[in-house]
Design an enzyme around this catalytic site. Structure first.
Site, PDB file in Angstrom:
ATOM      1  N   CYS A   1       0.818  -1.195   0.000  1.00  0.00           N
ATOM      2  CA  CYS A   1       0.000   0.000   0.000  1.00  0.00           C
ATOM      3  C   CYS A   1       0.853   1.247   0.000  1.00  0.00           C
ATOM      4  O   CYS A   1       2.064   1.188   0.081  1.00  0.00           O
ATOM      5  CB  CYS A   1      -0.883   0.042   1.247  1.00  0.00           C
ATOM      6  SG  CYS A   1      -1.844  -1.444   1.479  1.00  0.00           S
TER       7      CYS A   1
ATOM      8  N   GLY B   1      -0.902   1.034  -5.164  1.00  0.00           N
ATOM      9  CA  GLY B   1      -2.181   0.394  -4.883  1.00  0.00           C
ATOM     10  C   GLY B   1      -3.293   0.946  -5.731  1.00  0.00           C
ATOM     11  O   GLY B   1      -3.511   2.155  -5.751  1.00  0.00           O
TER      12      GLY B   1
ATOM     13  N   TYR C   1      11.505  -2.957  -7.907  1.00  0.00           N
ATOM     14  CA  TYR C   1      10.259  -2.968  -8.674  1.00  0.00           C
ATOM     15  C   TYR C   1       9.192  -1.982  -8.186  1.00  0.00           C
ATOM     16  O   TYR C   1       8.534  -1.333  -8.975  1.00  0.00           O
ATOM     17  CB  TYR C   1       9.657  -4.383  -8.654  1.00  0.00           C
ATOM     18  CG  TYR C   1       8.229  -4.443  -9.142  1.00  0.00           C
ATOM     19  CD1 TYR C   1       7.956  -4.376 -10.507  1.00  0.00           C
ATOM     20  CD2 TYR C   1       7.168  -4.527  -8.249  1.00  0.00           C
ATOM     21  CE1 TYR C   1       6.648  -4.393 -10.969  1.00  0.00           C
ATOM     22  CE2 TYR C   1       5.852  -4.543  -8.705  1.00  0.00           C
ATOM     23  CZ  TYR C   1       5.596  -4.478 -10.063  1.00  0.00           C
ATOM     24  OH  TYR C   1       4.315  -4.491 -10.515  1.00  0.00           O
TER      25      TYR C   1
ATOM     26  N   ASN D   1       0.731   0.477   5.935  1.00  0.00           N
ATOM     27  CA  ASN D   1       1.368  -0.243   4.824  1.00  0.00           C
ATOM     28  C   ASN D   1       2.297  -1.290   5.424  1.00  0.00           C
ATOM     29  O   ASN D   1       3.103  -0.964   6.289  1.00  0.00           O
ATOM     30  CB  ASN D   1       2.172   0.764   3.965  1.00  0.00           C
ATOM     31  CG  ASN D   1       3.134   0.101   3.005  1.00  0.00           C
ATOM     32  OD1 ASN D   1       4.228   0.602   2.768  1.00  0.00           O
ATOM     33  ND2 ASN D   1       2.769  -1.019   2.433  1.00  0.00           N
ATOM     34  N   GLY D   2       2.180  -2.520   4.968  1.00  0.00           N
ATOM     35  CA  GLY D   2       3.075  -3.567   5.462  1.00  0.00           C
ATOM     36  C   GLY D   2       2.300  -4.779   5.898  1.00  0.00           C
ATOM     37  O   GLY D   2       1.082  -4.857   5.710  1.00  0.00           O
TER      38      GLY D   2
END
Ligand code: AMP
Ligand code: SF4
Length: 455
Positions: free
Chosen positions: A8, A34, A250, A109-110
């Protein structure tokens, strides 16, 4: 196993006129992190928290009227990645939670690795969960602390119980909090925005808002941004510096800087090192647009080989990973990429890609280049062989789905149908980052944390 891997982007704004409108712009710069859904929660001048979230892209989820309703000078926002086993709307963030300590909003996020044991414990205490998200769990831990401890103490005590990856923004009683796990798995940067502040998953969002980068939120740190400015606390004395290598390879946008290293520069270096490790007899170099563009530039420059547009991308097709079924994924690749026949016909082509996960993309690319008349196709991957699943928030499926976990490089080369296949060494990955430590668990299987129920 509740395998909700939340890749995210998070954002928080403090002390800015029409904060939600800025968040709307900032979240669009984080959209690559996201695309499943997004949300913004804002604290109005009366202290109440208003929330709007929905499925889809930021530009489609918020109307002018929605942003108008999200009044106030403080807000947090979130974009959520589509993964294969995502659950539904209930997992969209931010979450607004009413607790003994008061009402607050949170976005995260995570991926937390000890989530199952904590959830089970909280359920025995009578907590009810509306989603399968780690963020809601974090929220429950914060909210269950007694009000008299204050928010800083509550957040610290909650963060101490969690193991794994989290970059979390929280908004409570007119203060913006941002905290990062002690390993520092994912990026979180702090910037000055006029008289106010912004925290964001990537510096590209700071740039989009015209904010000035101040520093990264440190691993194990909690910052509180309020009327007195920025205060720093620690929820852990341990500082891991295990930035996710896939963020550099990436995930992040090339114009972002992660802990002082530019993502484009990093990728270009991996391309150069890939050439030094694996020079192939190619007439042209091509990237797989757009994620491997920077690495392809590095490879072509180092080898003095013309960089060509061997493949083009249809921008209007979403990333292949959103297609849950393998057959759809394969059609997805063809819809997304096309070979440029006049460029590749009769040529030996070096294709640079950032990673091979299931092998679907590479196999299709090799086939489409051959069909377009390429004489030879050499596949060069600007990262080591991806062979282990990630438990820290990057969703690439289970071990069985990773072609690198059960196949040798020669076997993968045969499967994708290339003339040769080469990966970057782990040593070169570190050299490109200029760092001594990173998380590289998906290449090495050496996980920086315990894996608890995932073991
Ligand atoms: P695959 O076809 O499964 O081998 O996927 C490889 C492609 O997916 C590469 O071209 C990458 O650019 C991209 N990729 C790598 N990691 C991820 C990820 N975590 N989520 C989505 N796409 C990814
Ligand atoms: Fe990133 Fe791989 Fe570590 Fe997951 S396991 S955090 S994808 S480097």
């Amino acid at each position: 196993m509740k395998e909700i891997h939340e890749e995210c982007g998070v954002l928080g704004i403090y002390g800015a006129e029409q904060a939600s409108r800025l968040a709307f712009l900032g979240l669009q710069s984080l959209q690559h992190r996201g695309q499943q859904g997004c949300g913004i929660a804002a604290t109005g001048d009366d202290g109440s928290i208003r929330l709007h979230k929905g499925a889809g892209l930021v530009k489609d989820v918020f109307s002018g009227a929605d942003l108008e309703r999200l009044q106030g000078r403080i807000c947090i926002g979130h974009v959520r990645y589509p993964t294969t086993n995502v659950g539904g709307m209930e997992n969209l963030q931010p979450f607004c939670i009413s607790s003994k300590a008061g009402r607050f909003a949170l976005a995260h996020n995570g991926n937390i690795v000890n989530v199952d044991s904590i959830r089970a414990h909280l359920e025995t205490l009578g907590h009810l969960f509306h989603s399968t998200s780690d963020s809601e769990l974090f929220g429950h831990l914060i909210g269950m602390e007694h009000v008299s401890n204050g928010w800083v103490a509550n957040i610290i005590s909650a963060a101490r119980r969690l193991d794994g990856a989290f970059c979390t923004v929280i908004m409570a009683d007119g203060v913006l909090y941002a905290c990062r796990d002690k390993y520092g798995f994912h990026p979180l940067s702090l910037g000055k925005l006029g008289e106010g502040y912004v925290v964001a998953s990537e510096t590209c969002a700071l740039n989009a808002l015209g904010a000035e980068f101040i520093r990264d939120v440190e691993p194990g740190e909690l910052v509180a941004i309020g009327p007195g400015g920025v205060e720093s606390y620690r929820h852990s004395q341990f500082v891991g510096r295990r930035m996710c290598a896939m963020e550099y390879i990436y995930f992040a946008r090339p114009d972002s800087d992660i802990e002082g290293c530019g993502v484009h520069i990093f990728r270009k270096r991996t391309g150069k090192l890939l050439y030094e490790e694996h020079p192939v007899p190619a007439d042209i170099v091509t990237c797989v647009p757009e994620s491997s563009q920077s690495a392809a530039i590095g490879y072509a420059e180092a080898g003095r080989i013309p960089l060509e547009m061997g493949l083009i991308k249809n921008m209007y097709v979403a990333r292949t990973f959103i297609q849950p079924a393998q057959s759809m994924r394969e059609i997805g690749v063809k819809m997304k990429l096309s070979p440029v026949r006049s460029v590749v016909r009769g040529k030996s082509v070096a294709v640079i890609d950032d990673s091979i996960v299931r092998g679907t993309t590479s196999r299709q690319i090799v086939q489409m280049l051959r069909d377009a008349g390429a004489r030879e196709v050499h596949m060069l991957i600007a990262s080591p062989k991806y062979a282990w699943p990630c438990f820290y928030g990057i969703d690439t499926g289970s071990k069985e789905q990773l072609i690198g976990s059960s196949h040798t490089t020669e076997e993968i080369c045969k499967f994708i149908g290339a003339d040769s296949l080469h990966y970057l060494s782990e040593k070169a990955l570190f050299a490109a980052s200029g760092r001594e430590s990173l998380c590289t668990a998906c290449f090495s299987g050496k996980y920086p944390t315990e894996l608890y129920d995932h073991e």
